[in-house]
Design an enzyme around this catalytic site. Structure first.
Site, short mmCIF file in Angstrom:
data_model
loop_
_atom_site.label_atom_id
_atom_site.label_comp_id
_atom_site.label_asym_id
_atom_site.label_seq_id
_atom_site.Cartn_x
_atom_site.Cartn_y
_atom_site.Cartn_z
N LYS A 25 -60.94 5.12 33.77
CA LYS A 25 -61.70 6.00 34.67
C LYS A 25 -63.16 6.19 34.26
CE LYS A 25 -57.50 7.57 36.72
NZ LYS A 25 -56.21 7.99 36.24
N TYR A 31 -48.18 10.72 33.76
CA TYR A 31 -48.26 9.36 34.29
C TYR A 31 -49.14 8.55 33.35
CZ TYR A 31 -49.54 5.45 37.37
OH TYR A 31 -49.76 4.20 37.92
N ASP A 63 -53.17 9.86 25.66
CA ASP A 63 -53.65 9.14 26.86
C ASP A 63 -54.78 9.96 27.50
OD1 ASP A 63 -54.11 7.83 29.20
OD2 ASP A 63 -52.04 7.90 29.93
#
Ligand SMILES: *Cc1c(COP(=O)(O)O)cnc(C)c1O
Length: 428
Positions: free
Chosen positions: A267, A144, A239
């Site tokens: 994050k 994702y 990523d």
């Protein structure tokens, strides 16, 4: 456990927001329960509006490596906020955070701050396309990368066939530029590059997949991505929105010894505030506006409060390697305990772990790609999740999510969690 206040709030929220939430997984749809509304959080625990106390393994989906409301982070935010929340003009904290990230991750020669992981990956894809002058990108099933159009595409019927949108509202025309291959499938990557390597702008990959449970990449897989992209003039985008400063202070690329062309963060880099970043090779980043012709901007990007939260978090982590040692050790103990509890109850379970990211799959395993993850018994997971919640253990409400352990988790937390799992799994 009483959830009456949460139930009332959820009923109201559902009339105001789609599903009652501002991000879908929070609605607990997969497990068929009312999500507890959270009143406050400290360290490894969260407390809901009905006064229930939970050991938290979601950690706001990854940012809370230090646990919730860490004193140094809260202090930095409070002090910085006194001087204003956002200026829409440069401030020194942006460079402080940039310097620290670049010291810790040598592949980042220049960086741009944004406001979320989605923005970071979307912008990195644009950078890869703008830099190479090519349109096609490769991603992997089960990874994702946020919710931008180019990245909400799933595999078509064959390896080289056109992708299909995985959300309504994504133009089918755009889907033809995104190829989706199997995670850890080295041969698939080689074949694709041999066939159409000169059309590929970039490959985007989670170096440890954390959005299909936890599935580590093999060394060979990442080396192959690195080699094939270089050979064919495409860019490797790693990523690290989830893995960045989570699996180690030098991120997953440090663990695996790879040097991506571009890296995305989110994050942890914001310490709980909305922050993302992308960066990498100087010649690529020099093509970003205002230096070059690849446009990307943000009204609140690099605002002082968000930068202060990220900086305080990153300073704490880089100054005290013990955070990683402790969180990883707790994760190992936890997963061993959960596996033993499943064995005892005669239930199939596979555990995967990288650093303080972990996952239990209700399948005999091994789990190395999305097809393996899909063999998990979702009904068993659902019952396990609900049982654990009732015991005061807050897990991600889906088999396809990781658990995150922070350095604030105590031996008591871990013991309590294992004891709860023994009880719950035995009852299933
Ligand atoms: C969470 C996540 C994103 C998206 O970040 P948001 O801040 O939710 O937009 C992108 N990539 C990975 C690997 C993630 O885990």
């Amino acid at each position: 456990m009483n959830h009456s206040v949460s139930e009332k709030l959820f009923a109201e929220a559902k009339s105001l927001m789609p599903g009652g939430v501002n991000s879908p997984v929070r609605a607990f749809g997969n497990v068929g329960a009312t999500p507890p509304f959270i009143a406050r959080a400290k360290g490894s625990h969260i407390y809901d509006v009905d006064g229930n106390d939970y050991v938290d393994y979601v950690g706001s989906w990854g940012p809370m490596m230090l646990g919730h409301a860490h004193d140094s982070v809260i202090k930095a935010v409070a002090e910085t906020a006194q001087n204003g929340l956002s200026f829409g003009a440069p401030c020194g904290l942006e460079s402080e955070l940039a310097k620290l990230v670049m010291q810790l991750v040598p592949s980042i020669q220049m960086i741009r701050m944004v406001n979320s992981g989605t923005e970071a990956t979307m912008s990195a894809i644009r950078a890869a396309r703008g830099f190479t002058g090519r349109d096609k990108i490769i991603k992997f099933e089960g990874c994702y990368h946020g919710h931008s159009d180019s990245l909400l595409i799933k595999a078509g019927s064959g390896m080289l066939t056109t992708g299909k949108p995985s959300s309504k509202g994504v133009p089918a025309d755009l889907a033809k530029y995104t190829l989706t291959l199997q995670y850890n499938d080295v041969a698939g990557v080689r074949e694709t590059f041999n066939a159409i390597g000169d059309e590929i702008a970039g490959v985007i990959v989670e170096p440890v997949a954390g959005n299909m449970g936890v599935v580590p990449a093999t060394q060979e897989f990442l080396q192959t991505l690195s080699g094939e992209t270089r050979k064919h003039g495409a860019l490797l985008i790693v990523d690290e929105v989830m893995t960045g400063f989570r699996v180690g202070i030098h991120c997953a690329q440090g663990l695996y010894g790879i040097t991506p062309d571009l890296t995305t963060f989110g994050k942890i880099i914001g310490g709980g505030m909305p922050v993302g970043a992308y960066g990498g090779r100087l010649d690529v980043m020099q093509q970003i506006a205002p230096l070059g012709g690849i446009y990307q901007a943000g009204t609140l990007s690099g605002n002082p409060v968000a930068m202060a939260a990220g900086l305080a978090t990153m300073r704490e982590l880089s100054g005290n390697p013990e955070h990683y040692v402790r969180a990883e050790r707790s994760t190992t103990t936890l997963l061993k305990g959960l596996k033993a509890a499943a064995d005892e109850a005669g239930l199939p379970m596979t555990t995967n772990q990288v650093g303080s990211m972990g996952c239990v799959f209700f399948t005999p395993g091994p789990v190395t790609c999305f097809a393996d993850v899909q063999k998990s018994d979702l009904e068993l997971f659902r019952k396990y999740f609900l049982g654990m919640l009732d015991e005061g253990i807050y897990l991600a409400p889906s088999q396809f999510e990781a658990i995150f352990v922070s350095s604030a988790h105590t031996d008591d937390d871990i013991e309590k969690t294992i004891a709860a799992a023994c009880k719950v799994l035995k009852s299933l």
